[in-house]
Design a protein around this motif. Structure first.
Motif, short mmCIF file in Angstrom:
data_model
loop_
_atom_site.label_atom_id
_atom_site.label_comp_id
_atom_site.label_asym_id
_atom_site.label_seq_id
_atom_site.Cartn_x
_atom_site.Cartn_y
_atom_site.Cartn_z
N LYS A 73 -9.39 -10.07 -2.79
CA LYS A 73 -10.43 -11.09 -2.59
C LYS A 73 -11.44 -11.11 -3.74
O LYS A 73 -12.29 -12.00 -3.80
CB LYS A 73 -11.17 -10.83 -1.28
N ASN A 74 -11.35 -10.14 -4.63
CA ASN A 74 -12.36 -9.96 -5.67
C ASN A 74 -12.11 -10.89 -6.86
O ASN A 74 -11.11 -10.78 -7.56
CB ASN A 74 -12.35 -8.51 -6.13
N THR B 273 -5.06 -0.20 3.33
CA THR B 273 -4.90 -1.66 3.47
C THR B 273 -6.24 -2.36 3.29
O THR B 273 -6.30 -3.42 2.68
CB THR B 273 -4.28 -2.02 4.83
N GLU B 274 -7.31 -1.74 3.77
CA GLU B 274 -8.64 -2.34 3.63
C GLU B 274 -9.02 -2.47 2.16
O GLU B 274 -9.59 -3.47 1.73
CB GLU B 274 -9.70 -1.52 4.36
N TYR B 275 -8.70 -1.43 1.38
CA TYR B 275 -9.01 -1.46 -0.05
C TYR B 275 -8.21 -2.56 -0.75
O TYR B 275 -8.75 -3.29 -1.59
CB TYR B 275 -8.72 -0.09 -0.68
N CYS C 232 0.83 -1.20 0.00
CA CYS C 232 0.00 0.00 0.00
C CYS C 232 0.87 1.26 0.00
O CYS C 232 0.67 2.17 -0.81
CB CYS C 232 -0.91 -0.04 1.22
N GLN D 80 -5.35 -16.35 -2.24
CA GLN D 80 -6.41 -16.77 -1.32
C GLN D 80 -5.86 -17.72 -0.26
O GLN D 80 -6.26 -17.64 0.91
CB GLN D 80 -7.57 -17.43 -2.08
N LYS E 28 -5.23 -15.44 8.15
CA LYS E 28 -6.40 -15.37 9.03
C LYS E 28 -6.32 -16.43 10.12
O LYS E 28 -6.55 -16.14 11.29
CB LYS E 28 -7.69 -15.55 8.22
N TYR F 92 -7.03 -5.32 0.62
CA TYR F 92 -7.60 -6.62 1.01
C TYR F 92 -8.88 -6.92 0.22
O TYR F 92 -9.09 -8.04 -0.22
CB TYR F 92 -7.89 -6.68 2.51
N SER F 93 -9.73 -5.92 0.03
CA SER F 93 -10.96 -6.17 -0.74
C SER F 93 -10.63 -6.45 -2.20
O SER F 93 -11.28 -7.29 -2.84
CB SER F 93 -11.94 -5.00 -0.62
N LEU F 94 -9.62 -5.80 -2.73
CA LEU F 94 -9.21 -6.00 -4.11
C LEU F 94 -8.70 -7.43 -4.33
O LEU F 94 -9.11 -8.10 -5.27
CB LEU F 94 -8.11 -4.98 -4.44
#
Length: 100
Positions: free
Chosen positions: A50-51, A42-44, A23, A82, A89, A46-48
């Motif tokens: 996972k998409n 970082t949130e963006y 980032c 993934q 996690k 992580y969402s990217l």
């Protein structure tokens, strides 16, 4: 957002680099004036990563069409990312259980 940046993010994360470092580096090298946010978070990221659309999966409601759009990352790279996310996690959950 440029496909080259998306591919770079996936590749660097799969290679073991932390999201925070990715980032910070991306934000120092690129300016994204047309994105919702002016800088990556970082949130963006992580969402990217996972998409599933980045590996070409098109989804409309309950309908999923594999290869329904151009893929930016290979299925192999997507799955590697993934797996790392899942391991990350699980490690965090293990650490929090040890503290209790």
């Amino acid at each position: 957002m440029a496909a080259t940046v998306v591919l770079e993010i996936f590749t660097r994360y799969a290679d073991g680099q932390p999201v925070g470092a990715i980032c910070k580096d991306i934000n120092s090298r690129y300016v994204f004036g047309k994105t919702k946010c002016k800088q990556f978070t970082t949130e963006y990221i992580y969402s990217l990563i996972k998409n599933r659309r980045f590996m070409g999966e098109y989804r409309f409601g309950d309908v999923v069409i594999p290869n329904g759009m151009p893929a930016i990352v290979s299925e192999e790279l997507f799955n590697k990312v993934q797996d790392r996310l899942k391991n990350h996690k699980n490690r965090k959950e293990d650490e929090s259980n040890e503290k209790e």
